[in-house]
Motif scaffolding. Structure first.
Motif, PDB file in Angstrom:
ATOM      1  N   ALA A   6      74.752  45.602  26.664  1.00 25.50           N
ATOM      2  CA  ALA A   6      74.610  45.669  25.257  1.00 25.50           C
ATOM      3  C   ALA A   6      74.848  44.351  24.790  1.00 25.50           C
ATOM      4  CB  ALA A   6      75.670  46.679  24.573  1.00 25.50           C
ATOM      5  N   GLY A   7      75.262  43.397  25.252  1.00 26.73           N
ATOM      6  CA  GLY A   7      75.632  41.850  25.013  1.00 26.73           C
ATOM      7  C   GLY A   7      76.459  41.794  23.826  1.00 26.73           C
ATOM      8  N   SER A   8      75.949  41.322  22.792  1.00 23.50           N
ATOM      9  CA  SER A   8      76.632  40.858  21.876  1.00 23.50           C
ATOM     10  C   SER A   8      76.855  42.178  20.743  1.00 23.50           C
ATOM     11  CB  SER A   8      76.125  39.754  20.829  1.00 23.50           C
ATOM     12  OG  SER A   8      74.935  40.314  20.404  1.00 23.50           O
ATOM     13  N   ARG A   9      76.493  43.183  21.175  1.00 22.94           N
ATOM     14  CA  ARG A   9      76.376  44.541  20.283  1.00 22.94           C
ATOM     15  C   ARG A   9      77.466  45.328  21.003  1.00 22.94           C
ATOM     16  NH1 ARG A   9      70.062  46.185  19.664  1.00 22.94           N
ATOM     17  NH2 ARG A   9      70.147  45.154  21.826  1.00 22.94           N
ATOM     18  N   ILE A  10      78.083  45.066  21.986  1.00 22.39           N
ATOM     19  CA  ILE A  10      79.054  45.815  22.837  1.00 22.39           C
ATOM     20  C   ILE A  10      80.019  46.455  21.908  1.00 22.39           C
ATOM     21  CG2 ILE A  10      80.693  44.111  23.837  1.00 22.39           C
ATOM     22  CD1 ILE A  10      80.018  45.659  26.431  1.00 22.39           C
ATOM     23  N   LEU A  11      80.298  45.795  20.705  1.00 17.62           N
ATOM     24  CA  LEU A  11      81.425  46.312  19.875  1.00 17.62           C
ATOM     25  C   LEU A  11      81.051  47.518  19.026  1.00 17.62           C
ATOM     26  CD1 LEU A  11      83.428  43.130  18.768  1.00 17.62           C
ATOM     27  CD2 LEU A  11      84.060  44.514  20.499  1.00 17.62           C
ATOM     28  N   TYR A  26      75.496  51.783  22.451  1.00 22.89           N
ATOM     29  CA  TYR A  26      76.002  50.688  21.714  1.00 22.89           C
ATOM     30  C   TYR A  26      74.696  49.918  21.169  1.00 22.89           C
ATOM     31  CZ  TYR A  26      80.383  50.707  23.667  1.00 22.89           C
ATOM     32  OH  TYR A  26      81.853  51.193  24.195  1.00 22.89           O
ATOM     33  N   VAL A  27      73.429  50.098  21.640  1.00 26.23           N
ATOM     34  CA  VAL A  27      72.034  49.518  21.296  1.00 26.23           C
ATOM     35  C   VAL A  27      71.342  50.724  20.781  1.00 26.23           C
ATOM     36  CG1 VAL A  27      72.442  47.671  22.801  1.00 26.23           C
ATOM     37  CG2 VAL A  27      71.206  49.789  23.608  1.00 26.23           C
ATOM     38  N   ALA A  28      71.620  51.976  20.745  1.00 25.20           N
ATOM     39  CA  ALA A  28      70.573  53.120  20.213  1.00 25.20           C
ATOM     40  C   ALA A  28      71.262  54.144  19.481  1.00 25.20           C
ATOM     41  CB  ALA A  28      70.013  53.801  21.746  1.00 25.20           C
ATOM     42  N   PRO A  29      71.411  53.894  18.073  1.00 21.50           N
ATOM     43  CA  PRO A  29      71.912  55.020  17.400  1.00 21.50           C
ATOM     44  C   PRO A  29      71.181  56.330  17.388  1.00 21.50           C
ATOM     45  CG  PRO A  29      70.790  53.322  16.011  1.00 21.50           C
ATOM     46  CD  PRO A  29      70.845  52.895  17.363  1.00 21.50           C
ATOM     47  N   PRO A  30      71.837  57.175  16.990  1.00 20.74           N
ATOM     48  CA  PRO A  30      71.115  58.514  17.000  1.00 20.74           C
ATOM     49  C   PRO A  30      69.847  58.482  16.322  1.00 20.74           C
ATOM     50  CG  PRO A  30      73.347  58.970  16.617  1.00 20.74           C
ATOM     51  CD  PRO A  30      73.193  57.465  16.384  1.00 20.74           C
ATOM     52  N   ALA A  31      69.395  57.737  15.239  1.00 20.49           N
ATOM     53  CA  ALA A  31      68.159  57.814  14.490  1.00 20.49           C
ATOM     54  C   ALA A  31      67.225  56.692  14.968  1.00 20.49           C
ATOM     55  CB  ALA A  31      68.544  57.011  13.073  1.00 20.49           C
ATOM     56  N   ASP A  32      67.589  56.165  16.194  1.00 22.84           N
ATOM     57  CA  ASP A  32      66.465  55.391  17.043  1.00 22.84           C
ATOM     58  C   ASP A  32      65.395  56.120  17.475  1.00 22.84           C
ATOM     59  OD1 ASP A  32      65.172  53.968  19.204  1.00 22.84           O
ATOM     60  OD2 ASP A  32      66.966  52.637  19.227  1.00 22.84           O
ATOM     61  N   ASP A  33      64.139  55.740  17.104  1.00 25.12           N
ATOM     62  CA  ASP A  33      62.850  56.546  17.360  1.00 25.12           C
ATOM     63  C   ASP A  33      62.765  56.730  19.000  1.00 25.12           C
ATOM     64  OD1 ASP A  33      62.248  56.528  14.777  1.00 25.12           O
ATOM     65  OD2 ASP A  33      61.078  54.678  14.902  1.00 25.12           O
TER      66      ASP A  33
END
Length: 453
Positions: A286-291, A116-123
């Motif tokens: 994930a807090g507010s990013r849980i969606l 929820y907080v680390a998309p695949p493109a995250d470094d």
């Protein structure tokens, strides 16, 4: 009866031969000079699914007419397995979703991060990028769109060594076996013929979307049908927990709460919410990013895919009156909730009403779905057709793959004629069947089912 049984075996053997060709039927047509060259995978898929769809309809009609429930169950189950097995080794070609499942399970276990907080493109995930999974992931800049129940499954699957599309499809085969067992239990509970499982077991859309493409919905079917079965048995708390698990995997089953009789709704909702809360507690960081990507999914015009006639009509109407096109989702959801309220207020005649109510709720959702109607989204409804065999919905899975041709058009949009070809028969047959929707399951059984008319 002997002739009928042989016909079913013949249809099964012919279908097994086509599935066993592993989408190489187009190559055979090239060798015989019928085609000049190998077509796109979408066309290859259609070359396979067209004859399979015809044989599926013939086999379904044959079994629904017969009185051979005990004698046809073995070939139905046997061929259902034979249809699935050849597809498991294949790499997905029409969808890359399964690679996302594998990646997100690995992210949780190896990197210790939340999808929820680390998309695949995250470094931070650069060290995990490989050639087998990462290049195939879609929307690499976006976080996950999948609920917490699905994320737990992805993580547990990775720990169990599920690290390829083929391994994930083997897991799907186990869920499929459980789905089939629950279908038989429900049919027994409703005193309906076991041979009705052919509607699910031989459905080409189910087989290709779950065992070629490897979509997640197959893992949601056992708890969804568990909710139906436990409701029929009067196990309200357990049914609520099963519905909560199904909702945690794919959200859509939450609408089935409207199918529960008013006197049992609160008792069902408590374990449902408890199950959802238990699953989501693992991802509260994930807090507010849980969606995740979900809010973007519902608002981004890029995600619009295969809209039905109702949805297109609303969009054209809003555009005609210069109204915000974003209103379409509020109108559709308003209509859906209105229908769910009507379903929830229907008079209850017995425990079996939960089956027809579930069918109606999922049908309403699919008719009003927005912003996309991907073929695999039909998965939750198909098992219920074993109990409410609507000809409209049984035919629709064979037309729904027309939506893939959108990817072959020059501008990437769906031609209107294709939408009409896909959805027109569904709406026309539903209108014709409208009077039958109000029949009880007992009346349907006495009449021989919708396919027997």
């Amino acid at each position: 009866r002997l002739i009928m049984r042989n016909k079913l075996w013949v249809l099964g053997l012919l279908s097994a031969a086509i599935y066993g060709m592993n989408l190489r039927m187009a190559g055979v047509l090239v060798q015989f000079g019928i085609l000049d060259s190998l077509p796109d995978p979408i066309l290859s898929y259609w070359i396979q699914i067209a004859p399979l769809g015809i044989m599926y309809l013939l086999a379904s009609r044959l079994t629904m007419h017969g009185q051979l429930a005990g004698k046809t169950l073995v070939p139905i189950v046997l061929f259902g397995l034979l249809f699935r097995l050849p597809l498991i080794p294949l790499e997905p070609a029409l969808s890359s979703d399964v690679y996302r499942y594998l990646w997100e399970g690995k992210v949780q276990v190896v990197a210790g991060l939340s999808p929820y907080v680390a998309p695949p493109a995250d470094d931070r995930l650069a060290f995990m990028r490989d050639e087998a999974i990462f290049p195939h992931i879609n929307r690499k800049e976006a976080p996950t769109v999948y609920p917490a129940g699905a994320q737990l499954i992805f993580a547990l699957a990775h720990k169990a060594g599920v690290d390829s599309p083929q391994a994930f499809k083997v897991l799907s085969l186990a869920a499929d076996a459980l789905t089939l067992a629950l279908l038989l239990l429900i049919l027994e509970q409703l005193r309906l013929p076991f041979n009705r499982v052919i509607i699910y077991a031989w459905n080409p859309l189910i087989i290709y979307e779950f065992f070629w493409s490897g979509h997640l919905e197959i893992l949601m079917l056992p708890p969804l049908l568990g909710f139906v079965y436990l409701s029929l048995r009067g196990r309200v708390l357990a049914a609520g927990a099963a519905l909560g698990l199904a909702t945690a995997i794919k959200l859509v089953p939450i609408f089935l709460l409207a199918t529960v009789p008013a006197g049992k709704r609160l008792k069902t909702a408590i374990p449902l919410v408890s199950m959802l809360g238990f699953v989501y507690v693992f991802y509260l960081s994930a807090g507010s990013r849980i969606l995740g990507f979900l809010p973007t999914y519902f608002s981004d015009p890029y995600e619009i895919f295969n809209l039905g006639i109702v949805q297109l009509g609303l969009l054209w109407g809003l555009e005609l009156f210069s109204l915000p096109l974003s209103w379409v989702r509020f109108v559709l959801f308003g209509l859906l909730f209105g229908i769910l309220i009507l379903i929830s207020r229907r008079r209850t005649h017995g425990a079996a009403d939960i089956v027809e109510r579930s069918y109606l709720a999922l049908s309403a959702y699919l008719l009003l779905i927005y912003p996309a109607f991907h073929p695999w989204y039909l998965g939750p409804l198909v098992p219920l057709l074993c109990f409410v065999p609507s000809r409209a919905w049984i035919l629709f899975p064979l037309l729904l793959p027309l939506s893939y041709f959108k990817y072959l058009t020059p501008d990437g949009t769906m031609p209107v004629w294709m939408t009409l070809a896909e959805f027109g028969p569904l709406y026309l047959l539903l209108i014709r069947e409208h009077g039958n929707f109000l029949l009880s399951l007992r009346e349907r059984s006495a009449a021989g089912g919708a396919l027997n008319e």
